[in-house]
Write an enzyme that holds these catalytic residues in place. Structure first.
Site, PDB file in Angstrom:
ATOM      1  N   TYR A  56       0.649  -1.106   0.015  1.00 19.31           N
ATOM      2  CA  TYR A  56      -0.062   0.097  -0.080  1.00 19.31           C
ATOM      3  C   TYR A  56       0.832   1.352   0.021  1.00 19.31           C
ATOM      4  CZ  TYR A  56      -3.690  -3.237   1.550  1.00 19.31           C
ATOM      5  OH  TYR A  56      -4.392  -4.575   1.666  1.00 19.31           O
ATOM      6  N   HIS A 126       0.539 -11.829   1.544  1.00 21.85           N
ATOM      7  CA  HIS A 126      -0.516 -10.886   0.900  1.00 21.85           C
ATOM      8  C   HIS A 126      -1.130 -11.690  -0.264  1.00 21.85           C
ATOM      9  CE1 HIS A 126      -1.469  -6.640   0.114  1.00 21.85           C
ATOM     10  NE2 HIS A 126      -2.401  -7.257  -0.352  1.00 21.85           N
ATOM     11  N   PRO A 206     -15.656  -4.791   1.875  1.00 27.76           N
ATOM     12  CA  PRO A 206     -17.112  -5.334   2.572  1.00 27.76           C
ATOM     13  C   PRO A 206     -18.013  -4.620   1.950  1.00 27.76           C
ATOM     14  CG  PRO A 206     -16.019  -4.154   4.193  1.00 27.76           C
ATOM     15  CD  PRO A 206     -14.877  -4.287   3.340  1.00 27.76           C
ATOM     16  N   LEU A 207     -17.496  -3.436   1.447  1.00 27.79           N
ATOM     17  CA  LEU A 207     -18.666  -2.140   0.795  1.00 27.79           C
ATOM     18  C   LEU A 207     -18.560  -2.617  -0.661  1.00 27.79           C
ATOM     19  CD1 LEU A 207     -18.788   0.397   3.533  1.00 27.79           C
ATOM     20  CD2 LEU A 207     -20.362  -1.617   3.295  1.00 27.79           C
ATOM     21  N   GLY A 208     -17.995  -3.595  -1.292  1.00 33.81           N
ATOM     22  CA  GLY A 208     -17.945  -3.757  -2.845  1.00 33.81           C
ATOM     23  C   GLY A 208     -17.270  -2.608  -3.475  1.00 33.81           C
ATOM     24  N   ARG A 209     -15.992  -2.256  -2.802  1.00 33.25           N
ATOM     25  CA  ARG A 209     -15.262  -0.985  -2.904  1.00 33.25           C
ATOM     26  C   ARG A 209     -16.076   0.389  -3.169  1.00 33.25           C
ATOM     27  NH1 ARG A 209     -12.379  -4.629  -6.845  1.00 33.25           N
ATOM     28  NH2 ARG A 209     -11.025  -5.956  -5.543  1.00 33.25           N
ATOM     29  N   GLY A 210     -16.901   0.194  -2.363  1.00 38.49           N
ATOM     30  CA  GLY A 210     -17.815   1.675  -2.267  1.00 38.49           C
ATOM     31  C   GLY A 210     -19.102   1.574  -3.104  1.00 38.49           C
ATOM     32  N   PHE A 211     -19.272   0.433  -3.741  1.00 33.72           N
ATOM     33  CA  PHE A 211     -20.756   0.244  -4.719  1.00 33.72           C
ATOM     34  C   PHE A 211     -21.718   0.278  -3.318  1.00 33.72           C
ATOM     35  CE2 PHE A 211     -23.522  -0.270  -7.824  1.00 33.72           C
ATOM     36  CZ  PHE A 211     -22.949  -0.353  -9.061  1.00 33.72           C
TER      37      PHE A 211
END
Length: 330
Positions: A56, A126, A206-211
């Site tokens: 990262y 990773h 867990p939020l679908g990359r913001g979707f």
């Protein structure tokens, strides 16, 4: 904040963690001051499980340094997780792996320095390295645990056979992989293995990359350096299908007086007591919203309705085919 136990070694963490990747890469321009403020606000709200990685920071430690700076005044009260496994000299970036023993040790020493600490709570591989047997990887991490530099061993982006082989050498406390209402592929084989072996699950994205939030927009409206600009789930018919599904989820969330993000995180928490999602955000306000999911109760009718809306997850692959093969190598 409620807590949960990951792994048979008994690692206690907040029921919701915080992923820090997006604070330095993949989601457009970043701001260190904002990132540090978000991490510290998360801690004030009860989050004490923070996730970073060598990758990262593009191999320069940026993300780990940011996290280390943010938590330095309360380091002993938080759980820090980081990862090794990439050859950071490869071009294009992130296209070659390196889990050789000497590199694992080098990355661990760098992480200790960047995080401003004398121990790493969780050290993950990773991504699988096809050139290094997982038994060798597990052995090196086991040595680092014996030396007091690492407390717990984790795996990421791998499958059941690799998990079993690693666990036979050094106990694996947790697997980190993508899992959400949108991404369900681990349910058939990997989740049963984790439950059998007593290994925790740490879902990323867990939020679908913001979707699965209130801020989704078409791919072309994201910045050139935002991964969502090229994600299949934001393309063409996939986008229309996923947008419609998210709208139905939003209707269900509205009836319950919560956001769609809270609904999505609550769904994950209802999948098992050994599951701890790590939603990533740069926003302190988003952190406050996300941790509200810990107190959301979903009835069997709610869970059934979610499965009716998205019985098999989203439309579109989470990674390009070649990359996905690497991330699911078993």
């Amino acid at each position: 904040m409620k807590t949960r136990i990951l792994g048979q070694q008994g690692l206690s963490v907040s029921a919701i963690g915080l992923g820090t990747m997006g604070m330095t890469m993949a989601y457009g321009p970043s701001n260190d001051t904002e990132g540090i403020a978000t991490i510290r606000r998360a801690y004030e709200l009860g989050v004490h499980f923070f996730d970073t990685a060598e990758l990262y920071g593009y191999g320069k430690g940026h993300n780990e340094q940011l996290l280390g700076t943010a938590v330095k005044d309360f380091r002993d009260k938080v759980v820090l997780a980081t990862k090794f496994g990439f050859d950071m000299t490869a071009k294009p970036f992130g296209t070659r792996f390196n889990s050789r023993p000497d590199n694992i040790r080098k990355v661990a020493e760098n992480s200790l320095r960047y995080l401003q600490t004398d121990y790493i709570d969780v050290l993950y591989q990773h991504i699988p390295d096809p050139d290094v047997p997982i038994e060798e990887v597990a052995g090196v991490v086991g040595d680092l645990i014996q030396e007091g530099k690492v407390k717990y061993f984790g795996l990421s982006n791998t499958g059941s056979r690799t998990i079993r082989r690693a666990h036979a050498v050094t106990p694996v406390s947790m697997l980190q992989t993508e899992y959400s209402i949108f991404e369900r592929e681990i349910e058939d084989n990997i989740l049963p293995t984790l439950n059998e072996l007593g290994i925790g699950l740490v879902p990323y994205s867990p939020l679908g990359r913001g979707f699965l939030t209130d801020a989704v927009k078409p791919s072309h409206e994201y910045a050139e350096d935002d991964m969502r600009r090229f994600d299949e789930r934001w393309q063409g018919d996939n986008y229309i299908y996923n947008l419609n599904a998210t709208g139905q989820l939003r209707e269900l969330a509205s009836v319950k007086g919560i956001s769609v993000a809270e609904l999505a995180l609550a769904w994950l928490l209802h999948q098992g007591e050994n599951i701890v999602p790590i939603p990533g955000t740069r926003s302190a306000a988003r952190v406050e919203q996300n941790i509200g999911s810990v107190h959301v109760h979903l009835s069997q009718a709610d869970l059934q309705r979610i499965n009716e809306i998205l019985p098999h997850g989203s439309a579109g692959s989470r990674y390009p085919a070649g990359m996905l093969e690497n991330f699911t190598r078993d």
